[in-house]
Design a protein around this motif. Structure first.
Motif, mmCIF file in Angstrom:
data_model
loop_
_atom_site.group_PDB
_atom_site.id
_atom_site.type_symbol
_atom_site.label_atom_id
_atom_site.label_comp_id
_atom_site.label_asym_id
_atom_site.label_seq_id
_atom_site.Cartn_x
_atom_site.Cartn_y
_atom_site.Cartn_z
ATOM 1 N N CYS A 79 0.795 -1.156 0.149
ATOM 2 C CA CYS A 79 0.170 0.093 0.000
ATOM 3 C C CYS A 79 0.815 1.262 0.077
ATOM 4 N N THR A 80 0.288 2.471 -0.628
ATOM 5 C CA THR A 80 0.948 3.599 -0.422
ATOM 6 C C THR A 80 0.921 4.215 0.974
ATOM 7 N N GLY A 81 2.027 4.799 1.453
ATOM 8 C CA GLY A 81 1.884 5.531 2.588
ATOM 9 C C GLY A 81 2.580 4.701 3.631
ATOM 10 N N GLU A 82 1.928 5.144 5.128
ATOM 11 C CA GLU A 82 2.490 4.588 6.271
ATOM 12 C C GLU A 82 1.948 3.299 6.621
ATOM 13 N N VAL B 135 6.012 3.172 0.298
ATOM 14 C CA VAL B 135 5.069 2.330 0.626
ATOM 15 C C VAL B 135 5.326 1.231 1.790
ATOM 16 N N SER B 136 4.287 0.576 2.229
ATOM 17 C CA SER B 136 4.264 -0.158 3.259
ATOM 18 C C SER B 136 3.804 -1.612 2.968
ATOM 19 N N ARG B 137 4.146 -2.670 3.535
ATOM 20 C CA ARG B 137 3.788 -4.022 2.967
ATOM 21 C C ARG B 137 3.119 -4.795 4.113
ATOM 22 N N GLY B 138 2.072 -5.801 3.786
ATOM 23 C CA GLY B 138 1.542 -6.253 4.996
ATOM 24 C C GLY B 138 1.536 -7.770 4.418
ATOM 25 N N ASP B 139 2.095 -8.602 5.256
ATOM 26 C CA ASP B 139 2.139 -10.020 5.092
ATOM 27 C C ASP B 139 0.975 -10.936 5.712
ATOM 28 N N PHE B 140 0.354 -11.626 4.929
ATOM 29 C CA PHE B 140 -0.901 -12.589 5.388
ATOM 30 C C PHE B 140 -0.642 -13.814 4.948
ATOM 31 N N THR B 141 0.512 -14.238 5.015
ATOM 32 C CA THR B 141 0.930 -15.529 4.520
ATOM 33 C C THR B 141 0.111 -16.535 5.397
ATOM 34 N N ALA B 142 0.153 -16.358 6.671
ATOM 35 C CA ALA B 142 -0.973 -16.985 7.664
ATOM 36 C C ALA B 142 -2.360 -17.693 6.962
ATOM 37 N N CYS B 143 -2.753 -16.889 6.045
ATOM 38 C CA CYS B 143 -4.002 -17.024 5.529
ATOM 39 C C CYS B 143 -3.866 -18.357 4.599
ATOM 40 N N THR B 144 -4.415 -19.413 4.862
ATOM 41 C CA THR B 144 -4.295 -20.778 3.862
ATOM 42 C C THR B 144 -5.464 -21.291 3.558
ATOM 43 N N GLU B 145 -6.680 -20.647 4.053
ATOM 44 C CA GLU B 145 -8.134 -21.463 3.710
ATOM 45 C C GLU B 145 -8.403 -20.962 2.249
ATOM 46 N N GLU B 146 -8.771 -21.748 1.306
ATOM 47 C CA GLU B 146 -9.080 -21.239 -0.141
ATOM 48 C C GLU B 146 -10.467 -20.447 0.044
ATOM 49 N N GLY B 147 -10.592 -19.474 -0.845
ATOM 50 C CA GLY B 147 -11.621 -18.669 -1.015
ATOM 51 C C GLY B 147 -11.335 -17.285 -1.594
ATOM 52 N N GLY B 148 -12.360 -16.537 -1.538
ATOM 53 C CA GLY B 148 -12.118 -15.151 -2.321
ATOM 54 C C GLY B 148 -12.050 -14.231 -1.218
ATOM 55 N N TYR B 149 -10.914 -13.185 -1.227
ATOM 56 C CA TYR B 149 -10.920 -12.272 -0.157
ATOM 57 C C TYR B 149 -10.563 -10.807 -0.738
ATOM 58 N N ALA C 99 15.157 -7.431 -2.735
ATOM 59 C CA ALA C 99 14.987 -6.986 -1.399
ATOM 60 C C ALA C 99 15.253 -5.395 -1.275
ATOM 61 N N GLU C 100 15.667 -4.710 -2.346
ATOM 62 C CA GLU C 100 15.891 -3.403 -2.182
ATOM 63 C C GLU C 100 14.621 -2.523 -2.686
ATOM 64 N N ASP C 101 13.802 -3.208 -3.543
ATOM 65 C CA ASP C 101 12.700 -2.782 -4.181
ATOM 66 C C ASP C 101 11.531 -2.693 -3.321
ATOM 67 N N GLY C 102 10.858 -1.453 -3.484
ATOM 68 C CA GLY C 102 9.259 -1.611 -2.631
ATOM 69 C C GLY C 102 8.380 -2.309 -2.967
#
Length: 540
Positions: free
Chosen positions: A23-26, A59-73, A394-397
């Motif tokens: 996402c853009t921003g903080e 930019v900021s990154r959000g990690d949701f690797t823990a989500c593994t159940e199939e479906g739409g999100y 690793a250096e790229d946003g």
């Protein structure tokens, strides 16, 4: 459709893969929301913001690797939402078929019938004989093969790259090609990728000059037709342009590769390809590389794509590597070793720098027959390039290997060629992290980029809709031909449309979805082909 500040892969993510939105921003506290019932299935905090030089924003990154159940999100953050996406066991299967099917839509010389082409059907085109340039009384059959890009030219070198990518995709990931596309040739015996490649290879065989064994550089009209002209209405005379060493090297390389791949399916065709490759090699031997050779140049009255290439060592290297891998003959090994001692890029996969294909051929050939020192050197060089790409990621946003200077005409080819190289490095080294980095490049292509675009027509919530592609402009169908990879951001702003609308934009934002933007939004077979290769590795 407005650009969203939260970007995701608009197709989706495999359950066991790393999953990241940007996402853009903080950033802050985010939620992963299930589309079906609005239930929040995961909450998390974005990582510390980073400045992304290529896009010119934080930019900021959000990690949701823990989500593994199939479906739409979708992702929700500060009241904003992302495009919807799937978590699915095989999320890229339809995309993969679409990317491969695009080559059927690029076909020249045959009617594209509704059962296969749907609303994008059209009549047979360019069925007349072509004239050998400078020899008006010498004509040959010229139909078949794939149109190169948004225009109707057909070019030996770029066509060879595209076919090679598809053949290598099948060699490295055959499981991805078990489902039929389908195509008119689908027979349940050979996979459809080989039927599609053969359509191009049969045309490439027509590009070999029967008098000399060299390959004509290209087959085009003298001028491009208007942007809204359908292929069957482009009736200007076609010309075989003069033989070039670069084209001949590419021809020999792809034909030797084809001989190996098709041998289990069609012995006669494989033998024909190998004989053509060997004859092209004889031409190369009789026309050695020379610093004084300027490469192919368009004649004064020709204004179609030049694809000039003054350095042909890389094409010769590819040809020698494939011929050695396919035949095991010492003469090709010796030629390859001599060429490997020369200075030129040996790990690039672009139409102008084909050395990477020669390196791949040598590294994956019969190791017992290889020169151990040379093999080790090329392997170390390949893995060194992969490590440099990993550091760039690793250096790229946005977690890709693209730097600001890489946003050139066809930046998505740079993106995908590098993803190809990372996947090859994963095969060579056994290190899964290279494959994971290649998948980050796929995420960028499919929407996780600063412009929130899926750069593949027909795939994704906000896909490119107005490519510089004559059939998509002229066919009267609202939706563009699907499965086409757009060229992508181009900091050079090399067309009037970009000049008018994109002044002052950061490199990664220099893109406009407009049919007039040939330097950013055109499509080509050799942008689609590495996409097929890369996505193949993530299809079950």
């Amino acid at each position: 459709m407005a650009t969203r500040g939260i970007t995701v892969n608009q197709i989706g993510y495999p359950p066991d893969a790393r999953k990241t939105f940007i996402c853009t921003g903080e950033g802050g506290t985010f939620e992963i929301v299930r589309e079906a019932d609005g239930r929040i299935v995961y909450r998390g905090e974005t990582e510390l913001p980073v400045y992304d030089e290529a896009s010119g924003i934080t930019v900021s990154r959000g990690d949701f690797t823990a989500c593994t159940e199939e479906g739409g999100y979708f992702v929700r953050l500060h009241g904003e939402t992302s495009a919807s996406f799937a978590i699915a066991n095989n999320p890229y299967a339809e995309l993969h078929t679409g990317l491969l099917k695009s080559f059927y839509y690029f076909r020249c010389g045959m009617e594209l019938e509704e059962p296969y082409a749907g609303p994008w059907k059209h009549a047979a085109c360019h069925t007349a004989e072509g004239i050998v340039y400078g020899e008006p009384d010498r004509k040959h059959g010229s139909s078949g093969g794939w149109h190169d890009a948004g225009d109707y030219g057909k070019y030996t070198g770029p066509g060879a790259k595209a076919a090679a990518d598809l053949l290598l995709a099948y060699e490295f990931a055959p499981q991805a090609f078990q489902r039929p596309v389908p195509l008119p040739e689908t027979d349940g015996l050979a996979p459809d990728v080989l039927h599609e490649c053969r359509y191009e290879l049969e045309w490439l065989l027509k590009m070999q000059d029967e008098r000399t064994g060299g390959a004509f550089h290209k087959l085009t009209t003298k001028q491009f037709p208007a942007l809204d002209v359908m292929p069957e209405d482009d009736r200007a005379e076609l010309y075989f342009m003069p033989v070039s060493a670069a084209a001949t090297g590419c021809f020999a390389g792809v034909m030797a590769l084809a001989a190996r791949v098709y041998r289990p399916f069609d012995e006669a065709f494989a033998s024909r390809c190998l004989a053509a490759a060997e004859r092209a090699w004889e031409w190369l031997e009789g026309h050695p590389a020379s610093p004084e050779n300027p490469g192919f140049k368009n004649p004064a009255d020709i204004a179609t794509g030049e694809y000039g290439d003054p350095v042909d060592l890389d094409e010769r290297y590819w040809a020698a590597g494939e011929l050695f891998r396919t035949t095991g003959e010492a003469v090709y090994h010796e030629a390859f070793r001599k060429l490997a001692a020369e200075t030129f890029p040996k790990y690039e996969l672009g139409w102008a720098d084909m050395g990477g294909y020669g390196t791949i051929a040598y590294l994956f050939g019969e190791k017992a027959k290889a020169d151990g020192t040379l093999h080790a050197s090329l392997e170390a060089g390949l893995l060194g390039v992969a490590e440099r790409l990993a550091r760039r990621c690793a250096e790229d946003g946005y977690l890709t290997s693209l730097r600001p200077e890489d946003y050139i005409w066809g930046s998505n080819m740079v993106l995908l060629n590098r993803a190809m190289l990372l996947l090859i490095a994963a095969k060579v080294s056994g290190e899964a992290r290279y494959q994971a980095l290649a998948l980050e490049h796929v995420h960028y292509l499919l929407g996780r980029n600063v412009l929130d675009y899926s750069y593949v027509t027909g795939f994704g919530h906000r896909a490119v809709r107005h490519p510089h592609h004559r059939p998509s402009v002229g066919d009267g169908v609202e939706e563009p031909v699907p499965g086409l990879v757009s060229g992508g951001p181009n900091r050079g702003l090399n067309d009037d449309c970009m000049q008018e609308h994109l002044q002052g934009k950061a490199p990664a934002a220099c893109f406009i979805d407009d049919e007039l933007s040939y330097a950013g939004n055109e499509v080509t077979i050799y942008w689609n082909s590495p996409a097929v290769f890369v996505v193949s590795h993530f299809v079950k």
